[in-house]
Design an enzyme around this catalytic site. Sequence first.
Site, PDB file in Angstrom:
ATOM      1  N   ASP A   1      19.975  -1.493  48.211  1.00 58.95           N
ATOM      2  CA  ASP A   1      21.277  -2.094  48.535  1.00 58.95           C
ATOM      3  C   ASP A   1      21.289  -3.592  48.225  1.00 58.95           C
ATOM      4  O   ASP A   1      20.288  -4.283  48.452  1.00 58.95           O
ATOM      5  CB  ASP A   1      21.601  -1.902  50.016  1.00 58.95           C
TER       6      ASP A   1
ATOM      7  N   TYR B   1      10.746   1.644  55.249  1.00 56.48           N
ATOM      8  CA  TYR B   1      11.683   0.539  55.461  1.00 56.48           C
ATOM      9  C   TYR B   1      11.493  -0.057  56.859  1.00 56.48           C
ATOM     10  O   TYR B   1      11.022   0.619  57.778  1.00 56.48           O
ATOM     11  CB  TYR B   1      13.130   1.037  55.370  1.00 56.48           C
TER      12      TYR B   1
ATOM     13  N   ASP C   1      26.909  -0.898  57.341  1.00 55.07           N
ATOM     14  CA  ASP C   1      26.023  -2.062  57.392  1.00 55.07           C
ATOM     15  C   ASP C   1      26.831  -3.288  57.790  1.00 55.07           C
ATOM     16  O   ASP C   1      28.031  -3.198  58.073  1.00 55.07           O
ATOM     17  CB  ASP C   1      25.278  -2.272  56.067  1.00 55.07           C
TER      18      ASP C   1
ATOM     19  N   ARG D   1      21.143   3.103  56.356  1.00 56.85           N
ATOM     20  CA  ARG D   1      22.349   2.686  57.077  1.00 56.85           C
ATOM     21  C   ARG D   1      23.077   3.893  57.668  1.00 56.85           C
ATOM     22  O   ARG D   1      23.683   3.809  58.743  1.00 56.85           O
ATOM     23  CB  ARG D   1      23.279   1.851  56.195  1.00 56.85           C
TER      24      ARG D   1
END
Length: 297
Positions: free
Chosen positions: A38, A66, A80, A171
């Site tokens: 992203d 992550y 997000d 997300r």
Amino acid sequence: MDGILNVLKPPGMTSFDVVAYLRGILKIKKIGHTGTLDPGAAGVLPICIGKATKAIEYLTDKDKVYRAELLLGVSTDTQDSYGKVIREQEVKASHDEIEKVIKSFEGDYSQLPPMYSAIKMNGKKLYELARSGIEVERSPRNVKIYFVNILSIRGSRVVFDVGCSKGTYIRTLCSDIGDRLGCGGHMAFLVRMRSGSFDIENALTLEQIKEMAREGTLEKMLTGIDVAFQDYDKVCLNEKDKIRFLNGGFVSLGRYGEYILAQKIRVYSNEGTFLALGETVLDRNGQLSLKIDKLFT
């Protein structure tokens, strides 16, 4: 230059921006990334250079790790912090309840891809439709959450590490956790810590890459192409079989060990030079043999 560069993508750049930046610095056309990160996220983005671009499809399949921050009680249209707030709710869940719900996502997970994603539908990317105010029906995707390690819970903010299979949207995971807790939520920040065998501890910033390219020392930082296939068995061919193999012929595997049909194998010369990804087949005599699947010399 042929190999894989472990890049630390900064927030604010798309994965394509990073590729374009490196193409300009290195003056090399054959460059590609191994999986979109992203624009607002930072972290590991393996970049394939030269002949290594042939391995991109194999690297995109690798598992990821992550670090994310979940902000509970606030839902956004993009899931997000860059989206528009669409709902705010009080967070009533206790620390134990939050932890229990987050851990419940470990294992197989049917995830609905977000509208703000690069997935194509009828030739258009979903985020293009979303920006036009169009929402289309999507099919859930089966992904896997290998682990979730909660690092901190402070008020409505939760920081956790998550290991997952390819195609997992963190997300969306954050949004789903918030929905299951009854208060909604979104991903406040995201850092990719690991992609396959590439770790953030060894990632290079764009500034470091630019300086190394200027000094002529960047090539030594490239990882060999064969790292993309490190999970496969390997075989080292003698000189005669190497020549036959590289000319498209079948090589009998009898002298090299035990293999099974339709198996992918890393193929090297006796000197240790990575040549190709091979595949086991049956030759005209019904013997298990090796042929080229993808050549990297």
